[in-house]
Design a protein around this motif. Structure first.
Motif, PDB file in Angstrom:
ATOM      1  N   PRO A 272       0.809  -1.223   0.000  1.00  0.00           N
ATOM      2  CA  PRO A 272       0.000   0.000   0.000  1.00  0.00           C
ATOM      3  C   PRO A 272       0.841   1.271   0.000  1.00  0.00           C
ATOM      4  O   PRO A 272       0.405   2.291  -0.521  1.00  0.00           O
ATOM      5  N   ALA A 273       2.044   1.205   0.580  1.00  0.00           N
ATOM      6  CA  ALA A 273       2.890   2.407   0.640  1.00  0.00           C
ATOM      7  C   ALA A 273       4.338   1.980   0.816  1.00  0.00           C
ATOM      8  O   ALA A 273       4.634   0.894   1.315  1.00  0.00           O
ATOM      9  N   ASP A 274       5.228   2.858   0.411  1.00  0.00           N
ATOM     10  CA  ASP A 274       6.664   2.655   0.639  1.00  0.00           C
ATOM     11  C   ASP A 274       7.145   3.808   1.515  1.00  0.00           C
ATOM     12  O   ASP A 274       7.176   4.961   1.093  1.00  0.00           O
ATOM     13  N   PHE A 275       7.502   3.466   2.749  1.00  0.00           N
ATOM     14  CA  PHE A 275       7.886   4.495   3.720  1.00  0.00           C
ATOM     15  C   PHE A 275       9.384   4.799   3.703  1.00  0.00           C
ATOM     16  O   PHE A 275       9.870   5.531   4.563  1.00  0.00           O
ATOM     17  N   GLY A 276      10.122   4.223   2.745  1.00  0.00           N
ATOM     18  CA  GLY A 276      11.485   4.668   2.492  1.00  0.00           C
ATOM     19  C   GLY A 276      12.603   3.909   3.157  1.00  0.00           C
ATOM     20  O   GLY A 276      13.750   4.012   2.738  1.00  0.00           O
ATOM     21  N   SER A 277      12.299   3.150   4.207  1.00  0.00           N
ATOM     22  CA  SER A 277      13.329   2.358   4.879  1.00  0.00           C
ATOM     23  C   SER A 277      12.660   1.156   5.529  1.00  0.00           C
ATOM     24  O   SER A 277      11.435   1.145   5.738  1.00  0.00           O
ATOM     25  N   ARG A 278      13.467   0.151   5.863  1.00  0.00           N
ATOM     26  CA  ARG A 278      12.896  -1.043   6.484  1.00  0.00           C
ATOM     27  C   ARG A 278      12.222  -0.719   7.808  1.00  0.00           C
ATOM     28  O   ARG A 278      11.098  -1.165   8.060  1.00  0.00           O
ATOM     29  N   GLN A 279      12.884   0.046   8.657  1.00  0.00           N
ATOM     30  CA  GLN A 279      12.323   0.321   9.976  1.00  0.00           C
ATOM     31  C   GLN A 279      11.040   1.134   9.884  1.00  0.00           C
ATOM     32  O   GLN A 279      10.060   0.854  10.581  1.00  0.00           O
TER      33      GLN A 279
END
Length: 417
Positions: A272-279
């Motif tokens: 649904p979304a990519d928040f830019g980092s694994r954490q």
């Protein structure tokens, strides 16, 4: 030792490697190509034919056992390994991996993987190498022990012989409507993927996407056989976050809104979304899962981007940062690690989806079937390619053949007992 020589053969993947960053930035399609400059290192154009490299293990009885190496469609994106380079991988195989293969006992799958995949110059081997070589080692062990690959996995991970078929998930590619019809007529368990990978396909405020979801549900009722009731699974490639905003509450609100339009269907929303980092991905996906669960929604969140390796799968599963985790086989690497990833998901009561990529081959797909059935994953991807017919027949037929063999083996064991 049972391996006396190692062969390499260049090959094709079943689809194309695509530059996800360039596509997300708005690259325009012209026929089957994308127009514009690539944005991801290694890409000479936005879409290039997928390549693969086969590794053949020549056993002492002169049988040659094969496995296939490749990377996923969106290589170099979301924390993944870079674009597959056949020349570089061939060189590494010849210099480093082949000599190791000549020294292992190929009848012991997990031990041979551990020995062959030792770090080289303090770095992990490319995951594509682990993936292809582990396929060959699994097949070699099965050949030497006169068992199926699934039985080798069961024996090495202390699992019972499976009885349940694993639901199959098909992906549509860009030929959405035609391929949805094919899936419905073939009574696919989970459909349709949808390839919602651009603003045009998602639409302003997600309206285009919502209309497509409703159309798939309606079409299923129109032409599906009586009693056919698939899971609806849509991959939106982060576009809910890009269009609606990177706020878990807003994303959950939108997903609930979509779910209401298809009452009676289980709805899976992948990426649904990519928040830019694994954490950041773990923290925010866990919030979305919590919100959906508190509302009693039928919608389920599936994670793909930022959840690539075995360690990634463990962290997402322990944090309950998805209802279902795509274990993307070429990104995980060794098939032994894919088995471990499924078992980690089960231990944490999170769904395990053995996925992969359209860029794979029939050999890697068949090995994935044995792994999925042995570990009793919650679902598995029909692969390779973006066409429905070929992938569904490769994976579906392999599963049916495997279950027939396992049933015979079970009957033999009962008679001996």
């Amino acid at each position: 030792m049972q391996i006396k020589d190692v062969l390499l053969a260049p090959g094709n993947g079943a689809f194309f490697y695509d530059d996800q960053d360039a596509i997300r930035a708005g690259a325009i399609q012209d026929g089957f190509i994308y127009v514009g400059a690539p944005a991801t290192p290694g890409f000479t154009s936005i879409r290039i034919p997928a390549s693969s490299l086969s590794v053949g293990l020549v056993l002492t009885d002169d049988t040659v056992i094969w496995g296939d190496m490749m990377n996923v469609q969106y290589s170099g994106a979301g924390g993944r390994d870079p674009l597959f380079d056949t020349d570089q991988i061939s060189d590494l195989m010849s210099r480093v991996v082949a000599p190791r293969l000549l020294d292992v006992d190929a009848s012991h799958f997990r031990d041979s993987c551990t020995e062959v995949f030792e770090p080289f110059e303090h770095q992990q081997l490319p995951l594509a190498v682990e993936y292809g070589v582990s396929q060959a080692l699994l097949r070699a062990s099965a050949h030497l022990q006169r068992k199926t690959m699934a039985e080798i996995i069961c024996a090495e991970f202390d699992l019972p012989l499976p009885t349940r078929r694993v639901p199959i998930y098909c992906q549509s590619g860009d030929a959405r409507e035609i391929n949805v019809d094919k899936m419905i007529l073939k009574a696919v368990d989970v459909l349709p993927h949808g390839l919602i990978n651009s603003r045009q396909k998602f639409g302003v405020d997600g309206q285009t996407f919502m209309e497509f979801v409703k159309w798939v549900a309606t079409r299923t009722r129109q032409i599906g056989r009586p009693g056919y009731h698939p899971v609806l699974h849509f991959d939106v490639y982060g576009w809910i976050g890009q269009e609606i905003g990177l706020e878990p509450q807003l994303i959950a609100d939108f997903i609930c809104k979509v779910a209401v339009t298809v009452p009676g269907f289980t709805l899976n929303i992948e990426s649904p979304a990519d928040f830019g980092s694994r954490q950041a991905q773990i923290e925010n996906y866990a919030k979305i899962v919590s919100i959906l669960d508190s509302r009693g929604s039928i919608a389920r969140i599936v994670v793909d981007e930022r959840c690539n390796t075995l360690e990634d799968v463990r962290l997402f599963a322990e944090a309950k940062a998805a209802h279902l985790i795509q274990i993307k086989t070429p990104d995980v690497g060794s098939i032994a690690d894919t088995a471990r990833a499924v078992l980690i998901c089960k231990a944490n009561k999170v769904g395990a989806y053995v996925g992969g990529s359209c860029t794979e081959t029939e050999l890697s797909a068949q090995a994935s079937v044995h792994l999925s059935v042995a570990t009793q994953a919650d679902m598995m991807l029909a692969k390779p390619g973006m066409g429905v017919d070929e992938a569904f027949s490769i994976v579906g037929n392999e599963q049916n053949r495997l279950l027939a063999m396992l049933n015979r083996r079970r009957a033999q064991n009962e008679n001996v007992g």
